[in-house]
Design a protein around this motif. Structure first.
Motif, PDB file in Angstrom:
ATOM      1  N   GLU A 138      12.530 -99.066 104.176  1.00 18.85           N
ATOM      2  CA  GLU A 138      13.229 -99.800 103.144  1.00 18.85           C
ATOM      3  C   GLU A 138      14.758 -99.116 102.865  1.00 18.85           C
ATOM      4  O   GLU A 138      15.642 -99.906 102.507  1.00 18.85           O
ATOM      5  CB  GLU A 138      12.432 -99.719 101.909  1.00 18.85           C
ATOM      6  N   GLN A 139      14.875 -97.919 103.050  1.00 20.19           N
ATOM      7  CA  GLN A 139      16.198 -97.121 103.084  1.00 20.19           C
ATOM      8  C   GLN A 139      16.851 -97.281 104.443  1.00 20.19           C
ATOM      9  O   GLN A 139      17.964 -96.728 104.442  1.00 20.19           O
ATOM     10  CB  GLN A 139      15.958 -95.839 102.678  1.00 20.19           C
ATOM     11  N   GLY A 140      16.423 -97.980 105.474  1.00 19.82           N
ATOM     12  CA  GLY A 140      17.221 -97.926 106.634  1.00 19.82           C
ATOM     13  C   GLY A 140      16.777 -96.884 107.647  1.00 19.82           C
ATOM     14  O   GLY A 140      17.915 -96.736 108.449  1.00 19.82           O
ATOM     15  N   ILE A 141      16.030 -96.145 107.235  1.00 16.91           N
ATOM     16  CA  ILE A 141      15.621 -94.903 108.111  1.00 16.91           C
ATOM     17  C   ILE A 141      14.440 -94.858 108.799  1.00 16.91           C
ATOM     18  O   ILE A 141      13.456 -95.257 108.254  1.00 16.91           O
ATOM     19  CB  ILE A 141      16.029 -93.871 107.308  1.00 16.91           C
ATOM     20  N   PHE A 192       2.685 -95.528 103.306  1.00 19.50           N
ATOM     21  CA  PHE A 192       3.429 -95.893 102.133  1.00 19.50           C
ATOM     22  C   PHE A 192       4.907 -94.946 102.293  1.00 19.50           C
ATOM     23  O   PHE A 192       5.813 -95.719 102.026  1.00 19.50           O
ATOM     24  CB  PHE A 192       2.701 -95.023 100.958  1.00 19.50           C
ATOM     25  N   ILE A 193       4.925 -93.752 102.594  1.00 24.31           N
ATOM     26  CA  ILE A 193       6.059 -93.001 102.633  1.00 24.31           C
ATOM     27  C   ILE A 193       6.990 -93.347 103.723  1.00 24.31           C
ATOM     28  O   ILE A 193       8.331 -93.527 103.755  1.00 24.31           O
ATOM     29  CB  ILE A 193       5.663 -91.584 102.795  1.00 24.31           C
ATOM     30  N   GLU A 194       6.504 -94.003 104.759  1.00 24.22           N
ATOM     31  CA  GLU A 194       7.002 -94.544 106.191  1.00 24.22           C
ATOM     32  C   GLU A 194       7.560 -95.880 105.856  1.00 24.22           C
ATOM     33  O   GLU A 194       8.719 -95.837 106.010  1.00 24.22           O
ATOM     34  CB  GLU A 194       6.181 -94.725 107.259  1.00 24.22           C
ATOM     35  N   ARG A 195       7.064 -96.624 105.064  1.00 24.15           N
ATOM     36  CA  ARG A 195       7.598 -97.979 104.292  1.00 24.15           C
ATOM     37  C   ARG A 195       8.533 -97.720 103.505  1.00 24.15           C
ATOM     38  O   ARG A 195       9.710 -98.326 103.683  1.00 24.15           O
ATOM     39  CB  ARG A 195       6.380 -98.789 103.856  1.00 24.15           C
ATOM     40  N   TRP A 196       8.723 -96.486 102.817  1.00 20.75           N
ATOM     41  CA  TRP A 196       9.805 -96.056 101.657  1.00 20.75           C
ATOM     42  C   TRP A 196      11.038 -95.942 102.669  1.00 20.75           C
ATOM     43  O   TRP A 196      12.346 -96.465 102.580  1.00 20.75           O
ATOM     44  CB  TRP A 196       9.406 -95.103 100.793  1.00 20.75           C
ATOM     45  N   PHE A 197      10.862 -94.983 103.520  1.00 20.68           N
ATOM     46  CA  PHE A 197      12.064 -94.772 104.524  1.00 20.68           C
ATOM     47  C   PHE A 197      12.339 -96.046 105.118  1.00 20.68           C
ATOM     48  O   PHE A 197      13.673 -96.039 105.391  1.00 20.68           O
ATOM     49  CB  PHE A 197      11.545 -93.608 105.353  1.00 20.68           C
ATOM     50  N   LEU A 256      17.227 -86.172 103.384  1.00 22.81           N
ATOM     51  CA  LEU A 256      15.600 -85.747 103.408  1.00 22.81           C
ATOM     52  C   LEU A 256      14.949 -85.809 104.648  1.00 22.81           C
ATOM     53  O   LEU A 256      14.461 -84.960 105.198  1.00 22.81           O
ATOM     54  CB  LEU A 256      14.900 -86.719 102.383  1.00 22.81           C
ATOM     55  N   ASN A 257      15.757 -86.753 105.460  1.00 20.84           N
ATOM     56  CA  ASN A 257      14.994 -86.942 106.827  1.00 20.84           C
ATOM     57  C   ASN A 257      15.397 -85.902 107.891  1.00 20.84           C
ATOM     58  O   ASN A 257      14.868 -85.730 108.837  1.00 20.84           O
ATOM     59  CB  ASN A 257      15.462 -88.248 107.535  1.00 20.84           C
TER      60      ASN A 257
END
Length: 128
Positions: A45-48, A38-43, A21-22
């Motif tokens: 959390e995925q290590g991205i 919110f979406i940056e925090r999700w990324f 996705l990135n």
């Protein structure tokens, strides 16, 4: 939810990894907005470390640019119901689910809502 145009429709056929996705052109709201955080925090959390291609100040502009094929935009599903029905945009699902977001409203129990506030609450209830 992440929304995109036909040019990214291939990615909409199956769940996409956060890393893949990135690699897509990403259209986000401006830095500092709660949605962006919110979406940056999700990324994260995925290590991205997310790479945003375009920052805009309104969800309307995100949708328009996604409709014209400039990339994938992160907007709420209720905001683009018609575009999804018309297949002008496609919803991307991710292998790591993006958590749902909720809205809360606080009112005084000792005071009645104004006419416009009451109308707005009705719109919120019908939408969510």
């Amino acid at each position: 939810m992440l929304r995109c145009r036909t040019c990214i429709q291939r990615a909409a056929r199956q769940p996409i990894t956060p890393a893949d996705l990135n690699k897509l052109p990403l259209l986000f709201l401006s830095r500092g907005s709660h949605t962006r955080q919110f979406i940056e925090r999700w990324f994260a959390e995925q290590g991205i470390a997310v790479e945003v291609d375009m920052e805009l100040n309104s969800s309307e502009m995100l949708v328009e640019l996604a409709r014209h094929g400039y990339g994938a935009a992160y907007v709420t599903r209720s905001f683009v119901q018609q575009e999804l029905r018309d297949e002008a945009l496609f919803e991307l699902t991710t292998t790591a689910p993006i958590p749902e977001r909720f809205i809360g409203v606080a009112t005084r129990s000792s005071a009645s809502l104004s006419l416009i506030a009451d109308h707005y609450m009705g719109l919120l209830s019908a939408t969510f």
